[in-house]
Design a protein around this motif. Structure first.
Motif, PDB file in Angstrom:
ATOM      1  N   VAL A  14       0.842  -1.209   0.000  1.00 54.35           N
ATOM      2  CA  VAL A  14       0.000   0.000   0.000  1.00 54.35           C
ATOM      3  C   VAL A  14       0.879   1.261   0.000  1.00 54.35           C
ATOM      4  O   VAL A  14       0.574   2.238  -0.682  1.00 54.35           O
ATOM      5  CB  VAL A  14      -0.978  -0.008   1.206  1.00 54.35           C
ATOM      6  N   ALA A  15       1.971   1.234   0.738  1.00 57.55           N
ATOM      7  CA  ALA A  15       2.881   2.386   0.780  1.00 57.55           C
ATOM      8  C   ALA A  15       3.467   2.656  -0.608  1.00 57.55           C
ATOM      9  O   ALA A  15       3.650   3.816  -0.993  1.00 57.55           O
ATOM     10  CB  ALA A  15       3.992   2.148   1.795  1.00 57.55           C
ATOM     11  N   LEU A  17       1.895   1.963  -3.450  1.00 60.41           N
ATOM     12  CA  LEU A  17       0.795   2.563  -4.213  1.00 60.41           C
ATOM     13  C   LEU A  17       0.614   4.043  -3.852  1.00 60.41           C
ATOM     14  O   LEU A  17       0.285   4.865  -4.710  1.00 60.41           O
ATOM     15  CB  LEU A  17      -0.525   1.830  -3.910  1.00 60.41           C
ATOM     16  N   ALA A  18       0.812   4.374  -2.581  1.00 58.57           N
ATOM     17  CA  ALA A  18       0.580   5.744  -2.101  1.00 58.57           C
ATOM     18  C   ALA A  18       1.818   6.623  -2.221  1.00 58.57           C
ATOM     19  O   ALA A  18       1.780   7.788  -1.833  1.00 58.57           O
ATOM     20  CB  ALA A  18       0.112   5.700  -0.651  1.00 58.57           C
ATOM     21  N   LEU A  20       4.726   6.565  -0.544  1.00 59.36           N
ATOM     22  CA  LEU A  20       5.215   6.988   0.769  1.00 59.36           C
ATOM     23  C   LEU A  20       6.389   6.089   1.156  1.00 59.36           C
ATOM     24  O   LEU A  20       6.240   4.873   1.217  1.00 59.36           O
ATOM     25  CB  LEU A  20       4.115   6.826   1.828  1.00 59.36           C
ATOM     26  N   LEU A  30       1.908   1.605  11.506  1.00 59.80           N
ATOM     27  CA  LEU A  30       0.773   1.691  10.583  1.00 59.80           C
ATOM     28  C   LEU A  30       0.074   0.342  10.434  1.00 59.80           C
ATOM     29  O   LEU A  30      -1.141   0.271  10.289  1.00 59.80           O
ATOM     30  CB  LEU A  30       1.234   2.212   9.223  1.00 59.80           C
ATOM     31  N   ASP A  33      -2.123   0.203  13.453  1.00 53.79           N
ATOM     32  CA  ASP A  33      -3.231   1.171  13.340  1.00 53.79           C
ATOM     33  C   ASP A  33      -4.272   0.711  12.326  1.00 53.79           C
ATOM     34  O   ASP A  33      -5.476   0.801  12.561  1.00 53.79           O
ATOM     35  CB  ASP A  33      -2.706   2.548  12.896  1.00 53.79           C
ATOM     36  N   MET A  34      -3.793   0.250  11.158  1.00 50.38           N
ATOM     37  CA  MET A  34      -4.729  -0.185  10.115  1.00 50.38           C
ATOM     38  C   MET A  34      -5.490  -1.420  10.575  1.00 50.38           C
ATOM     39  O   MET A  34      -6.686  -1.566  10.301  1.00 50.38           O
ATOM     40  CB  MET A  34      -3.977  -0.463   8.804  1.00 50.38           C
ATOM     41  N   LEU A  38      -9.463  -1.432  10.728  1.00 49.08           N
ATOM     42  CA  LEU A  38     -10.218  -2.385   9.910  1.00 49.08           C
ATOM     43  C   LEU A  38     -11.012  -3.336  10.803  1.00 49.08           C
ATOM     44  O   LEU A  38     -12.110  -3.763  10.442  1.00 49.08           O
ATOM     45  CB  LEU A  38      -9.287  -3.142   8.963  1.00 49.08           C
TER      46      LEU A  38
ATOM     47  N   ARG B 357      -1.327   8.087   8.002  1.00 49.78           N
ATOM     48  CA  ARG B 357      -2.242   7.032   8.468  1.00 49.78           C
ATOM     49  C   ARG B 357      -3.493   7.002   7.590  1.00 49.78           C
ATOM     50  O   ARG B 357      -3.961   5.959   7.154  1.00 49.78           O
ATOM     51  CB  ARG B 357      -2.611   7.340   9.913  1.00 49.78           C
ATOM     52  N   ILE B 359      -3.922   8.391   4.510  1.00 48.26           N
ATOM     53  CA  ILE B 359      -3.606   8.052   3.116  1.00 48.26           C
ATOM     54  C   ILE B 359      -3.476   6.538   2.982  1.00 48.26           C
ATOM     55  O   ILE B 359      -3.990   5.930   2.040  1.00 48.26           O
ATOM     56  CB  ILE B 359      -2.303   8.750   2.656  1.00 48.26           C
ATOM     57  N   MET B 360      -2.814   5.921   3.954  1.00 48.82           N
ATOM     58  CA  MET B 360      -2.613   4.462   3.895  1.00 48.82           C
ATOM     59  C   MET B 360      -3.947   3.719   3.981  1.00 48.82           C
ATOM     60  O   MET B 360      -4.222   2.815   3.195  1.00 48.82           O
ATOM     61  CB  MET B 360      -1.685   4.020   5.038  1.00 48.82           C
ATOM     62  N   LEU B 361      -4.789   4.102   4.932  1.00 50.44           N
ATOM     63  CA  LEU B 361      -6.080   3.425   5.086  1.00 50.44           C
ATOM     64  C   LEU B 361      -6.939   3.606   3.838  1.00 50.44           C
ATOM     65  O   LEU B 361      -7.561   2.661   3.342  1.00 50.44           O
ATOM     66  CB  LEU B 361      -6.811   3.969   6.326  1.00 50.44           C
ATOM     67  N   THR B 363      -5.929   4.376   0.727  1.00 49.38           N
ATOM     68  CA  THR B 363      -5.336   3.679  -0.421  1.00 49.38           C
ATOM     69  C   THR B 363      -5.681   2.187  -0.342  1.00 49.38           C
ATOM     70  O   THR B 363      -6.051   1.563  -1.341  1.00 49.38           O
ATOM     71  CB  THR B 363      -3.806   3.870  -0.443  1.00 49.38           C
ATOM     72  N   PHE B 364      -5.603   1.643   0.873  1.00 53.22           N
ATOM     73  CA  PHE B 364      -5.969   0.240   1.069  1.00 53.22           C
ATOM     74  C   PHE B 364      -7.433   0.006   0.710  1.00 53.22           C
ATOM     75  O   PHE B 364      -7.765  -0.934  -0.028  1.00 53.22           O
ATOM     76  CB  PHE B 364      -5.709  -0.166   2.523  1.00 53.22           C
TER      77      PHE B 364
END
Lengths: 98, 486
Positions: A14-15, A17-18, A20, A30, A33-34, A38, B357, B359-361, B363-364
């Motif tokens: 994901v990083a 894709l973003a 970062l 992260l 946190d994710m 979720l 945080r 952006i990551m969520l 994007t996922f």
């Protein structure tokens, strides 16, 4: 809901894709946190939405059209004034094609 | 004698400016002096634009002298640093825009400027409007004027604190999930988030475009009506902006609410709500009954799903909106050998923890294989939340709720637990999901002397009604207003 749905590999994907770059510490933070978020949003699955249409916009229906007329003067100089690097009226970037 | 001019409301100051009792320059200087005096403790502003403000005030005085100047002419305002303001630094409280000078005005700014308003500075906020406490600012948190150890709320915390502390007479904020209403509640001022599409967002740095809305902070409901009258209306530069005519909101303030049906959602009086918040809002409801309104219970059955739906939709939209910060055309750039490393390093250095945080969520939630399970699911739940309100408004005219479950919390208290922080917005977020107007008005204080806010929610485009209801309560003098300690 499963524990640790989010793996470190998923965080790295994901990083990418973003766009970062994350440190090891950030990646692990992260991931946790994710995972927590979720886990929390899983509660949406308590609701049967099979017959519910999605809402993408809450504004008034339709997108108005108008002629595409230039109404502002050229602001090339003002726009380039914020550029990290500019040359002869262009934005300057690292070489993209070898 | 110009001392204390900064303590006036917009309506009072405007009337006295037009009677030439004092000048816009004196009024502006009173605000700038107050900013200088309290900023070291408060940190409500990222940029103070003293020179520009003085020039605008001189021009305003010219217009007032010529007669026929609008109500906002010469009125000093604070502007959340999310609005592009021509020639002035616009950071969005982010390192990635630390040195960005706006080459143009947002439409909201252009409208205020056309009325002759004076901009004293750019107010602090959570980075990219992501937060509920203004602790996510790259420029440090804004303190609460009632207690400097506590947060001002967020994301528009600087705007709320600046108005509460009389650094300006009114301010602009933005509200995506409660970012006007929650800080207004924490700082004891009025804040309104209009109906989605009522006010143009052109030139407002985007966070979550299906939720973002522009709105004012003021010391009174009447002042909110005055500012909204200028801000609302069609804009050829924002295709989502409504073409409906703009009523004269101030004229709607008739001071009575006889026969108004006030609905109180039973799902909103939850465990974890501070008892003093609940009793203050219950007392306000009694006041409405005393004023001739009826109060009855309603149900919003899907209320508890709002935060989950919001954090998928808002983060997904944010991940797309924030893709533009790539270090190429403006903002921070970290140089690298190739363009991909340039993007990755620039964004790594430029964005703070909460922005990464989200952006990551987001994007996922949009990524291949997860879209249906998360983003689409959240959009379907959004429909259910919206229908809840549609059903509720069949039996009531306005919905009254607390703005937040607690009063202002301590700085640092919730920074290590994002989910607990997100729950601060539990009563405000569903209003954005449904696109409705919502207003926070002060309704009392807790035993620590911290302000408590009540939220009034109406159907789409019912701003006149909720302003009238808020104004009637405010005028009734249900409780004694206290000035902040600072």
């Amino acid at each position: 809901m499963a524990e640790n749905k989010i793996t470190l590999e998923m965080v790295k994907h994901v990083a990418r894709l973003a766009h970062l770059q994350l440190s090891d510490v950030e990646q692990e933070r992260l991931r946790a946190d994710m995972d927590q978020m979720l886990g929390y949003v899983d509660k949406l699955n308590e609701l049967d939405t099979s017959k519910v249409p999605p809402t993408a916009q809450v504004g008034e229906a339709g997108t108005p059209m108008r002629p595409d007329e230039v109404s502002n003067p050229s602001a090339q100089e003002a726009m380039l004034a914020n550029a990290p690097a500019a040359e002869r009226g262009y934005f300057k970037v690292p070489k993209i094609i070898e | 004698m110009s001392s204390g001019l900064n303590r006036l409301t917009i309506a009072e100051a405007s009337a006295r400016l037009h009677r030439r009792e004092f000048s816009a320059l004196e009024l502006t200087r009173a605000c700038l002096a107050r900013i200088e005096a309290v900023e070291p403790q408060l940190n409500a502003f990222i940029t103070v634009s003293e020179k520009e403000a003085n020039e605008q005030a001189v021009e305003a005085d010219r217009r007032i002298a010529a007669g026929d100047a609008p109500a906002l002419c010469g009125i000093p305002l604070g502007i959340k640093d999310i609005y592009n303001t021509c020639g002035v630094r616009t950071t969005c409280a982010s390192r990635i825009l630390e040195n960005f000078i706006s080459p143009y005005d947002a439409t909201a700014i252009a409208k205020l400027r056309a009325d002759g308003a004076v901009f004293v500075g750019k107010a602090n906020m959570d980075e990219f409007a992501m937060g509920s406490s203004t602790e996510n600012s790259a420029f440090g948190p804004t303190k609460n004027p009632y207690d400097l150890e506590r947060v001002s709320g967020g994301s528009s915390g600087g705007s709320a604190a600046a108005v509460a502390a009389h650094q300006c007479l009114g301010a602009l904020g933005t509200d995506t999930g409660g970012s006007i209403r929650e800080p207004a509640s924490f700082c004891g001022v009025v804040g309104i988030k209009p109906t989605y599409s009522r006010v143009s967002r052109f030139g407002v740095i985007a966070y979550a475009s299906s939720l973002d809305q522009v709105g004012p902070f003021t010391k009174s409901v009447r002042d909110a009506a005055i500012m909204l009258r200028t801000l609302a209306g069609i804009d050829r530069l924002d295709s989502t902006c409504s073409a409906r005519p703009v009523p004269d909101y101030e004229k709607a303030l008739r001071g009575e609410v006889k026969g108004l049906r006030v609905g109180v959602p039973k799902e909103y009086f939850i465990d974890g709500m501070a008892p003093e918040v609940e009793s203050a809002v219950r007392a306000a409801l009694k006041q409405y009954q005393a004023l001739g309104a009826s109060v009855h219970e309603i149900s919003l059955p899907h209320a508890s799903y709002a935060i989950a739906a919001y954090y998928l939709i808002a983060t997904a939209e944010a991940s797309a909106n924030l893709a533009r910060y790539d270090g190429i055309r403006y903002g921070l750039r970290v140089d690298a050998e190739d363009h991909n490393s340039l993007y990755d390093l620039t964004r790594a250095l430029g964005f703070g923890t909460e922005v990464k945080r989200r952006i990551m969520l987001g994007t996922f939630a949009l990524s291949a294989g997860y879209y249906d399970a998360y983003y689409l699911k959240a959009q379907k739940v959004r429909t259910l939340i919206r229908r809840d309100f549609e059903n509720a408004f069949e039996t009531c005219d306005v919905i009254a709720t607390p703005v937040a479950p607690t009063t202002a919390f301590k700085i640092g208290e919730k920074m290590d637990d994002p989910l607990t922080m997100y729950l601060s917005d539990i009563f405000t977020i569903s209003v954005n999901l449904a696109g409705l107007p919502g207003m926070s008005i002060p309704c009392g204080y807790d035993s620590n002397g911290l302000p408590i806010g009540m939220q009034l929610i109406g159907p789409p485009f019912s701003e006149e009604m909720i302003l009238r209801a808020g104004d009637a309560y405010e005028r009734s003098g249900a409780f004694t207003r206290r000035e902040p300690a600072i």
